[in-house]
Design a protein around this motif. Sequence first.
Motif, PDB file in Angstrom:
ATOM      1  N   ASP A 296       0.838  -1.194   0.000  1.00 20.03           N
ATOM      2  CA  ASP A 296       0.000   0.000   0.000  1.00 20.03           C
ATOM      3  C   ASP A 296       0.882   1.258   0.000  1.00 20.03           C
TER       4      ASP A 296
ATOM      5  N   TYR B  71       2.205   2.048   3.361  1.00 17.09           N
ATOM      6  CA  TYR B  71       1.279   2.236   4.490  1.00 17.09           C
ATOM      7  C   TYR B  71       0.951   0.939   5.224  1.00 17.09           C
TER       8      TYR B  71
ATOM      9  N   ILE C 196     -13.592   0.725   2.155  1.00 11.87           N
ATOM     10  CA  ILE C 196     -12.640   1.721   1.654  1.00 11.87           C
ATOM     11  C   ILE C 196     -12.000   1.279   0.336  1.00 11.87           C
TER      12      ILE C 196
ATOM     13  N   PHE D 215      -8.454  -1.493   5.480  1.00 11.43           N
ATOM     14  CA  PHE D 215      -7.873  -1.169   4.181  1.00 11.43           C
ATOM     15  C   PHE D 215      -7.550  -2.473   3.438  1.00 11.43           C
TER      16      PHE D 215
ATOM     17  N   ASP E 203      -1.884   9.057   9.988  1.00 14.39           N
ATOM     18  CA  ASP E 203      -2.570   8.374   8.880  1.00 14.39           C
ATOM     19  C   ASP E 203      -3.885   7.746   9.349  1.00 14.39           C
ATOM     20  N   ALA E 204      -4.916   7.911   8.554  1.00 14.14           N
ATOM     21  CA  ALA E 204      -6.201   7.222   8.765  1.00 14.14           C
ATOM     22  C   ALA E 204      -6.705   7.344  10.204  1.00 14.14           C
TER      23      ALA E 204
ATOM     24  N   PHE F 299     -10.210   6.240  11.880  1.00 13.62           N
ATOM     25  CA  PHE F 299     -10.657   4.854  12.030  1.00 13.62           C
ATOM     26  C   PHE F 299     -10.195   4.177  13.324  1.00 13.62           C
TER      27      PHE F 299
ATOM     28  N   ILE G 212      -9.927  12.390   5.991  1.00 16.06           N
ATOM     29  CA  ILE G 212     -10.555  12.669   4.697  1.00 16.06           C
ATOM     30  C   ILE G 212     -12.013  12.215   4.850  1.00 16.06           C
ATOM     31  N   VAL G 213     -12.739  13.030   5.612  1.00  9.40           N
ATOM     32  CA  VAL G 213     -14.095  12.661   6.022  1.00  9.40           C
ATOM     33  C   VAL G 213     -15.021  13.870   5.860  1.00  9.40           C
TER      34      VAL G 213
ATOM     35  N   HIS H 241      -0.795  11.820  -2.956  1.00  7.24           N
ATOM     36  CA  HIS H 241      -0.567  10.459  -3.464  1.00  7.24           C
ATOM     37  C   HIS H 241      -1.865   9.649  -3.561  1.00  7.24           C
TER      38      HIS H 241
ATOM     39  N   ASP I 255      -6.275   9.179  -4.016  1.00  3.72           N
ATOM     40  CA  ASP I 255      -7.371   9.507  -4.923  1.00  3.72           C
ATOM     41  C   ASP I 255      -8.115  10.751  -4.420  1.00  3.72           C
TER      42      ASP I 255
ATOM     43  N   ARG J 125     -13.922   6.868  -6.694  1.00  2.00           N
ATOM     44  CA  ARG J 125     -13.118   8.053  -6.450  1.00  2.00           C
ATOM     45  C   ARG J 125     -12.216   8.229  -7.673  1.00  2.00           C
TER      46      ARG J 125
ATOM     47  N   ARG K 262      -4.073   4.319  -7.968  1.00  2.00           N
ATOM     48  CA  ARG K 262      -3.420   5.530  -7.461  1.00  2.00           C
ATOM     49  C   ARG K 262      -1.995   5.648  -7.999  1.00  2.00           C
TER      50      ARG K 262
ATOM     51  N   ARG L 139       1.568   8.467  -9.179  1.00  2.00           N
ATOM     52  CA  ARG L 139       2.781   8.381  -8.345  1.00  2.00           C
ATOM     53  C   ARG L 139       3.937   8.234  -9.334  1.00  2.00           C
TER      54      ARG L 139
END
Length: 642
Positions: free
Chosen positions: A143, A146, A227, A250, A286-287, A290, A330-331, A392, A394, A446, A517, A521
Amino acid sequence: MNILLESQRCLDRLLADESWPQMSQAARSVFEIRLRKEFPKLFANLFALYGHRYDFYYYLQQLLASLAQAYHERPRALKLKDKQRQVDPHWYQSEDMLGMACYVDLFAGNIKQLKAKIPYLLDLGVTYLHLMPLYDSPKGDSDGGYAVSDYRKVNEQLGTVDDLKELAKALEKAGISLVLDFVFNHTSDEHRWAKAAQAGELEYQEYFHMFDDRTIPDQYEQHLREIFPQVRRGNYTWNEKANKWVWTTFNSFQWDLNYANPAVFNAITEEMLFLANLGCEALRLDALAFIWKEMGTNCENQDKAHTLIQAFNSCLQITAPAVVFKSEAIVHPDEVLKYIAKDECQLSYNPLLMALIWESLATRNTQLLSQSMRKSFTISPDCAWVNYVRCHDDIGWTFDDEVAQNLGINGSDHRQFLNQFYTGRFEGSFASGVAFAENPSNGDCRVCGSLASLAGLEKAIQANNPQHIQHAIARILMIHSIILSIGGVPLLYSGDELGLLNDYSYQQDSSKQHDDRWVHRIGLSDQALQQASHPQSAQFAISQGLKKLISLRQEHAIFGQSATTIIDADSSHVFAFNRQNNAGEQLLVLCNFSESPQQLSSQILRSLGSQSSKNIINEQTLITNNSHIELQPYEVMWLVKN
Ligand code: OTU
């Protein structure tokens, strides 16, 4: 129970802990002062999370010992930085700030070679460098890094921890703040905690969310989003070795950590402080939406997610106060705002601005952008937005449906239109994008694509249409001008400074082809650099135009600490806002989001408080009178009092 009293009593006992490292008296006293100041808040937050457990004090004691240890290990130079930042806590609000995010390998090859690229960054004006996750992670698909297998080890392909420390020092010397990822919602399935869990160790199975059968997962699943529906349906993965279902929000190889377990909080805090002690000045959370799971909810943006982040923040304040947090939420816009506070995340991505800049480009109408910014742009004066147009990831259309409704826009129809527009399925669209994470159940998706390709350069070059090329260049510069002027840290995504186009080669790579994605990159090749040095190329116009805007920003204090007010322009194609600082300086920004000229009443210049104003981009003077001012297609004006 009186929490404050209890916390003081508890701290006195904990300060007598003899397992702490031996420190000099001076060091110990700095640590104690910070600890005493922060402890009531830390205690209250941890108590809210774990106070019901019989082992609460055991974990608290263990945590403080870890903080003392990390403080003890913190290099002298960084302790000095801690002091410096104390007198300049709002450093990230300066007009000098310019961020860049890049992958070490795509930008420079490896960490050592990145050091040699510092002059390139300085030439651009970069003062903040976010390196995409560079930790040890699974071979093949990780990922994009990630999925972390070891927070204390750098991915072999990129270098070593020592290389990273060296780089941090070199960047600091060059006046560039290093930003690293804190990937704390999940680890990879190859992290030693996950391996121990797979080997059947109960202690480590409790580090994750593991279930014998589908009973509980099915109950949670009723309320969860998906996701990455293109790689796996649902939020759980069956693990053969452990013979259990594992929560994987994820990818299947990214195991969500279980923060209901205080051992996880303590363990990950140690990893976080290790990263802080490498010399980074911000950690990207990150994230973070969640991290707390609550049955019957969508398990995003839970109150206890905030409690946890504030607790992590306290640990930083005690041990490494020079380091700030950047929220990656990103919500929904209302939820994004909740993470932004001095004692939670001092910095936050601004996904609403990002999405609506693209929305306005597609519709040529700035009303949704203006209304949304009017509602959601203002944040605590201690904090700052990180404004970006591409990154990096979407693009997801995370605007507020109610704001849209008030403008007569149906949110879900509009999202569908935007997806079609940016994936080139809408007739007449200028964009070349790729659909990502298409959900077969509800048709959601997305959008991926490089800034230049989404803004029309790819199609215009293919069609060899000089006017379209000019429009694409103007669009690219205009959207950059917004993030450079609206207030906060502007963050460029590596490659966009040269207007690089989509790279479709990932479709031939088996570890990447399922994740679109990768189309944006892109490696920074010598060829790309050369192309951008040809005065006839679009890339030259983009890079030179951008550099000019950056220098202007860095020369004028008004782009730094000052308030932002969104203004109504008398054209729905124009986005307008005003900046005003304590010294009484002002800036008026006007952006024309359409390919036809727009006339505005010159009354709009009145807000600057003088008869004559100057557009600092082209040095032109404008006079407030009864006539109009005209903005050319995609033109930006940065106006100040003459
Ligand atoms: C983040 O993004 C990273 O930016 C992604 O690159 C990672 O894949 C992911 O976390 C997992 O580590 O889903 O599509 O609502 O959108 O946190 C991007 C928030 C993502 C998520 C965001 C996440």
